[in-house]
Design a protein around this motif. Structure first.
Motif, PDB file in Angstrom:
ATOM      1  N   VAL A 342       0.839  -1.203   0.000  1.00 25.02           N
ATOM      2  CA  VAL A 342       0.000   0.000   0.000  1.00 25.02           C
ATOM      3  C   VAL A 342       0.873   1.251   0.000  1.00 25.02           C
ATOM      4  CG1 VAL A 342      -1.763   1.297   1.257  1.00 25.02           C
ATOM      5  CG2 VAL A 342      -1.887  -1.198   1.174  1.00 25.02           C
ATOM      6  N   VAL A 343       1.909   1.255   0.844  1.00 28.97           N
ATOM      7  CA  VAL A 343       2.821   2.401   0.909  1.00 28.97           C
ATOM      8  C   VAL A 343       3.520   2.599  -0.435  1.00 28.97           C
ATOM      9  CG1 VAL A 343       4.957   3.237   1.968  1.00 28.97           C
ATOM     10  CG2 VAL A 343       3.159   2.235   3.401  1.00 28.97           C
ATOM     11  N   THR A 346       0.858   3.822  -3.213  1.00 27.82           N
ATOM     12  CA  THR A 346       0.229   5.135  -3.006  1.00 27.82           C
ATOM     13  C   THR A 346       1.227   6.268  -2.822  1.00 27.82           C
ATOM     14  OG1 THR A 346       0.125   4.816  -0.601  1.00 27.82           O
ATOM     15  CG2 THR A 346      -1.769   4.044  -1.911  1.00 27.82           C
ATOM     16  N   GLU A 350       3.630   5.255   6.069  1.00 30.45           N
ATOM     17  CA  GLU A 350       2.912   4.266   6.871  1.00 30.45           C
ATOM     18  C   GLU A 350       1.947   4.932   7.843  1.00 30.45           C
ATOM     19  OE1 GLU A 350       5.155   1.367   8.934  1.00 30.45           O
ATOM     20  OE2 GLU A 350       6.079   0.505   7.133  1.00 30.45           O
ATOM     21  N   VAL A 353      -1.190   5.978   5.969  1.00 25.16           N
ATOM     22  CA  VAL A 353      -2.020   4.825   5.622  1.00 25.16           C
ATOM     23  C   VAL A 353      -2.771   4.342   6.860  1.00 25.16           C
ATOM     24  CG1 VAL A 353      -1.991   2.423   4.865  1.00 25.16           C
ATOM     25  CG2 VAL A 353      -0.587   4.121   3.680  1.00 25.16           C
ATOM     26  N   TYR A 356      -5.929   6.246   7.933  1.00 23.47           N
ATOM     27  CA  TYR A 356      -7.144   5.779   7.265  1.00 23.47           C
ATOM     28  C   TYR A 356      -7.540   4.376   7.726  1.00 23.47           C
ATOM     29  CZ  TYR A 356      -7.047   9.655   3.920  1.00 23.47           C
ATOM     30  OH  TYR A 356      -7.088  10.899   3.343  1.00 23.47           O
ATOM     31  N   LEU A 372      -8.463   4.650   1.683  1.00 19.79           N
ATOM     32  CA  LEU A 372      -7.387   5.516   1.191  1.00 19.79           C
ATOM     33  C   LEU A 372      -7.966   6.849   0.727  1.00 19.79           C
ATOM     34  CD1 LEU A 372      -5.354   2.923  -0.927  1.00 19.79           C
ATOM     35  CD2 LEU A 372      -4.649   3.940   1.256  1.00 19.79           C
TER      36      LEU A 372
END
Length: 488
Positions: A342-343, A346, A350, A353, A356, A372
């Motif tokens: 994810v890091v 996007t 961290e 992220v 959210y 996100l």
């Protein structure tokens, strides 16, 4: 999920101190652009009017949650206006704040007890002859402010989720603020989790009723289920006031309270609940053990719960207005997704992220929801239903559900399960995210019904309970007469 505990909400809340429903037909709701919103506005208006009649000082609780910790505040029980404020640790004579100097003069230089609770009670006794009835409580602003700094930008989005289920945004968010300070991870001494402080076994049961994975520490996930559950309870009672109280005190306690209010002559559900609540705290104060079979564990905290939430709606509105708002997008992942992926995808840190997704430690499990600031299709389908207009089919079923108008005795009866099962089917048939949430929550409510029916049926018909109730009525009347004689 009813949190059936007599555990304090975040505030200390240790003081013990009718409006007709607007029907859909009478209001001509078919002619308005958003009949669900119109209906809910009418319900909330009735609730606020009832609170102004029975608990006119309810707005006092806004001071408790908007001022930093370290004070004891006094407010008018007749208007909610702030009367006085004192440092929890300090000289109350020289360091206090007064709304009117005549109040300070009334106190003068009299010695104050060392014990805080005694000092609070003494000052209330001194103030009331000149200020009228007062409410007092320690401030709790520090419970809220750190999470507002971290999560305040999401309040509009969470408010839209509540509204989708027919819960006014500021009402739902006020409950979340009182329960958790907007944190998804905070746990109570009873191990209740997050936004609305539901117990783990309740989440586990709900998870079994859904087709996707629920990660309960994520507030955006919690908001949908908190909103749907409050919507079901508000439909049951035709009012948010006992619905909120049931969340805190449990269905059996609130059921007893409403039955007692009916015996006291309450004309509608608000009258019945508020009269029954006053009766409960009165007889508990007069004889704490004697009337436990009549009032259960309903006490001062339960009594104050709904007024705390209604009294902080403006607090939430102010917080929303003061914070820049941002969108939350939602993706239902079809495989395990690691935090590092994810890091990397996007470009977010961290920490961002996890802002959210507080539940995210190492990975988002398959079937769960990733939140996100933008929709990224490679992570999964867009399930942010609050960004789209509600399906017409969903609003139609929701409005029908709100207009049920079934008496509480029917809700508590086994036969009513078939009615709720039919609504589960109709919500499911809308093939929408919000419909699936309502389906699951109604399934949970149905599981609770057999025990509730048995407990309340026994309560209504037990002659010993009736006799004990009448004894409480007489004891309270005797106490009121004694107090009148003392004032002469």
């Amino acid at each position: 999920m009813p949190v059936t505990r007599e555990e304090a909400p975040p505030a200390e809340v240790d003081e013990v101190p009718s409006v007709m429903e607007v029907s859909a037909d009478d209001a001509g709701l078919d002619a308005v652009a958003n009949p669900v919103a119109f209906f809910i506005d009418a319900r909330l208006t009735g609730d606020v009017t009832a609170m102004e009649t029975y608990r006119p000082g309810f707005r006092f609780w806004g001071h408790v949650f908007s001022r930093p910790d370290g004070e004891v505040v006094y407010g008018s029980a007749e208007s909610g206006a702030l009367v006085a404020a004192f440092p929890t640790n300090g000289d109350w004579i020289r360091q206090g704040w007064w709304s009117d100097e005549q109040f300070a003069a009334r106190v003068g230089d009299r010695p104050m007890p060392r014990r805080l609770s005694d000092r609070r009670d003494l000052l209330a006794e001194v103030l009331e002859p000149v200020a009228g009835p007062v409410i007092h409580n320690p401030t709790r602003g520090n419970f809220v402010s750190p999470n507002v700094e971290r999560f305040g930008r999401f309040l509009d989005e969470w408010g839209r989720i509540y509204e989708r289920f027919g819960v006014p945004a500021d009402l739902g968010l006020s409950q979340a603020m009182i329960e958790s300070g907007f944190s998804g991870e905070v746990r109570s001494e009873a191990r209740a989790i997050g936004f609305c402080q539901w117990l783990p076994h309740n989440w586990e049961r709900l998870d079994r009723l859904t087709s996707h994975v629920i990660e309960v520490e994520n507030q955006t996930t919690q908001a949908a289920f908190c909103g749907a559950y409050l919507a079901v309870l508000a439909s049951k009672y035709g009012s948010f006031i006992p619905a909120l109280s049931e969340h805190h005190a449990g269905s059996t306690n609130v059921g007893r309270t409403v039955i007692n209010g009916t015996r006291l002559g309450g004309e509608d559900i608000r009258d019945r609940y508020l009269l029954g609540g006053q009766f409960a705290v009165d007889v508990r104060q007069l004889s704490p053990r004697t009337f436990s079979d009549v009032v259960g564990t309903y006490g001062p905290r339960s009594y104050r719960y709904a007024e705390m939430i209604l009294g902080n709606m403006h607090t939430v509105a102010d917080l929303r207005a003061a914070q820049p708002q941002t969108e939350i997008h939602a993706m239902r992942v079809t495989r395990d997704v690691s935090l590092s992926e994810v890091v990397r995808t996007t470009g977010l840190s961290e920490n961002e992220v996890k802002r959210y997704n507080p539940a995210l430690v190492r990975r988002v499990p398959k079937g769960a929801t990733l939140y996100l600031p933008d929709q990224i299709d490679s992570f999964g389908a867009d399930v942010a239903f609050w960004h789209r207009p509600a399906p017409a089919e969903f609003d139609e079923v929701l409005l029908d559900f709100f207009r049920l108008g079934a008496p509480l005795e029917e809700w508590d009866a086994p036969a009513f399960e078939s009615v709720l099962q039919d609504y589960r089917r109709r919500f499911r048939a809308t093939d929408s995210e919000e419909g699936r949430v309502m389906d699951a929550v109604l399934g949970y409510v149905i599981q609770e019904m057999p025990l509730l029916h048995r407990q309340l049926s026994e309560y209504r018909t037990d002659p010993a309970i009736g006799q004990l109730f009448e004894r409480g009525i007489q004891l309270r009347a005797d106490e009121e007469q004694r107090q009148r004689q003392e004032r002469r």
